[in-house]
Design an enzyme around this catalytic site. Structure first.
Site, PDB file in Angstrom:
ATOM      1  CD  GLU A 178      -8.245  -1.487 -12.612  1.00 64.81           C
ATOM      2  OE1 GLU A 178      -7.529  -2.462 -12.298  1.00 64.81           O
ATOM      3  OE2 GLU A 178      -8.177  -0.391 -12.049  1.00 64.81           O
ATOM      4  CE  LYS A 220      -9.922  -1.804  -9.331  1.00 63.65           C
ATOM      5  NZ  LYS A 220      -9.133  -2.405  -8.254  1.00 63.65           N
TER       6      LYS A 220
HETATM    7  P1  13P Z   1      -6.942   2.607  -6.477  1.00 69.52           P
HETATM    8  O1  13P Z   1      -8.269   2.367  -5.781  1.00 69.52           O
HETATM    9  O2  13P Z   1      -5.869   3.113  -5.567  1.00 69.52           O
HETATM   10  O3  13P Z   1      -7.107   3.405  -7.726  1.00 69.52           O
HETATM   11  O4  13P Z   1      -6.409   1.179  -6.914  1.00 69.52           O
HETATM   12  C1  13P Z   1      -7.282   0.293  -7.475  1.00 69.52           C
HETATM   13  C2  13P Z   1      -6.589  -0.579  -8.428  1.00 69.52           C
HETATM   14  O5  13P Z   1      -6.544  -1.772  -8.245  1.00 69.52           O
HETATM   15  C3  13P Z   1      -5.994   0.006  -9.637  1.00 69.52           C
HETATM   16  O6  13P Z   1      -5.641  -1.017 -10.510  1.00 69.52           O
END
Ligand code: 13P
Length: 353
Positions: A178, A220
């Site tokens: 991510e 992600k």
């Molecule tokens: P949000 O969808 O609230 O941005 O959180 C997702 C997430 O896992 C951020 O690391």
């Protein structure tokens, strides 16, 4: 321990058609902030009760393939004495774990951050797997501002994401990689596209260098959006077109799925945009959601820390998960939120982008 077919099938199961991931991995400071905004004391028992409520929502597995947990939750038990990991597994939801240790200031680079948590990660991954986790998540953050991000910040984030992903696969866990390009600021849509594309290309180069199997991971990422305070916001069609163009340029076709974070967008808008993106189709990877706030906001507001509200909070989560499951197939329509009893009409009116 590392079995490529098993990892590939877990990665594919996490992006099964019409399903997405519930990010319930808020760290202690983050859940503390979210609870405080609703005057809910952030005690261990409240956090446990809240996560139990989420995970025992009847029928949730129809729309939710996996849930990302925080370390504390992975070790907690439900009120019936079963571990919360087992509770999820019984529902048909794959348990996952956030393994980074949060961000810290990048020395010498004002306004930029790096992600901590590589020290001891191999040992922690082995114990997480033994506790039942089947996938992992590591979040890096990239800020946009005048002169930011720097190349150093992007490269530092890419390196740690790649090392995390390689260690996860070694431990028999599917990594969710991510790199979050933050929405804060007044930057344009074009600038977000440029930064997201450069970040993803650097991340995939590092994943290649670290011999990460792309078939056994998920990406992600944020949607490509103008900064929160940019004067010129973008309509749904433009967001969808720009996001897909950016991803097609930077994400190899071998990656089985891309899951979007909600990143602080109002929940209904996140659903609308996910729907617009997924409606276009024709991409080599599956696309779905891995929302934290985008799934939980209304449920948490409904719960308020009171056991009497637990069923209503589960109804709110179920509804949001269902809408996002439909959006992941391009089948969401905004009238579907008119049927949500927990939703105020004013919120619905404000949600139209
Ligand atoms: P949000 O969808 O609230 O941005 O959180 C997702 C997430 O896992 C951020 O690391």
């Amino acid at each position: 321990m590392n079995s490529a077919p098993a990892l590939e099938s877990t990665a594919q199961a996490l992006v099964a058609t019409g399903k997405g991931i519930l990010a319930a991995d808020e760290s202690l400071p983050t859940i503390g902030k979210r609870f405080a905004a609703l005057s809910i004391p952030s005690t261990e028992e409240n956090r446990r009760a809240y996560r139990e409520l989420l995970f025992t929502t009847p029928g949730l597995a129809k729309f939710i393939s996996g849930a990302i947990l925080f370390d504390e939750t992975l070790r907690q038990k439900s009120s019936t004495g079963t571990s919360l990991v087992e509770t999820l597994t019984q529902q048909g939801i794959i348990p996952g774990i956030k393994v980074d240790a949060g961000t810290a200031a990048l020395p010498g680079f004002a306004g930029e951050k790096f992600t901590q948590g590589l020290d001891g990660l191999r040992e922690r991954l082995a114990s997480y797997r033994a506790l039942g986790a089947r996938f992992t998540k590591w979040r890096a953050v990239i800020a946009i501002d005048d002169g930011l991000p720097t190349r150093t910040s992007i490269m530092t984030s890419a390196r740690s994401l790649a090392l995390f992903a390689a260690l996860s696969q070694e431990a028999g866990l599917v990594p969710i990689v991510e790199p979050e390009v933050l929405m804060d600021g007044s930057h344009t849509l074009a600038r977000c596209e440029e930064v997201t594309c450069a970040t993803l290309k650097t991340v995939f180069a590092a994943l290649f260098e670290h011999r990460v199997a792309l078939e056994s991971m998920l990406l992600k990422t944020g949607m490509v959006l103008p900064g929160k305070t940019c004067q010129q916001q973008a309509n749904l069609a433009t967001v969808a077109e720009t996001t897909i163009r950016c991803l097609l340029r930077a994400v190899p076709a071998a990656v089985p799925g891309i899951v979007f974070l909600s990143g602080g967008q109002p929940d209904l808008i996140a659903t609308e945009r996910l729907n617009a993106i997924c409606q276009r189709g024709g991409t080599p990877w599956k696309m779905s959601f891995s929302f934290g706030r985008g799934l939980q906001d209304n449920a948490m507001k409904t719960w308020k820390g009171l056991p009497a509200n637990a069923t209503a909070a589960q109804t709110a989560l179920h509804h949001r998960a269902k809408c996002n499951g439909l959006a992941a197939q391009g089948m969401y329509r905004s009238y579907m939120d008119n049927a949500d009893p927990a939703r105020q009409p004013l919120e619905l009116a404000n949600a139209q982008p």
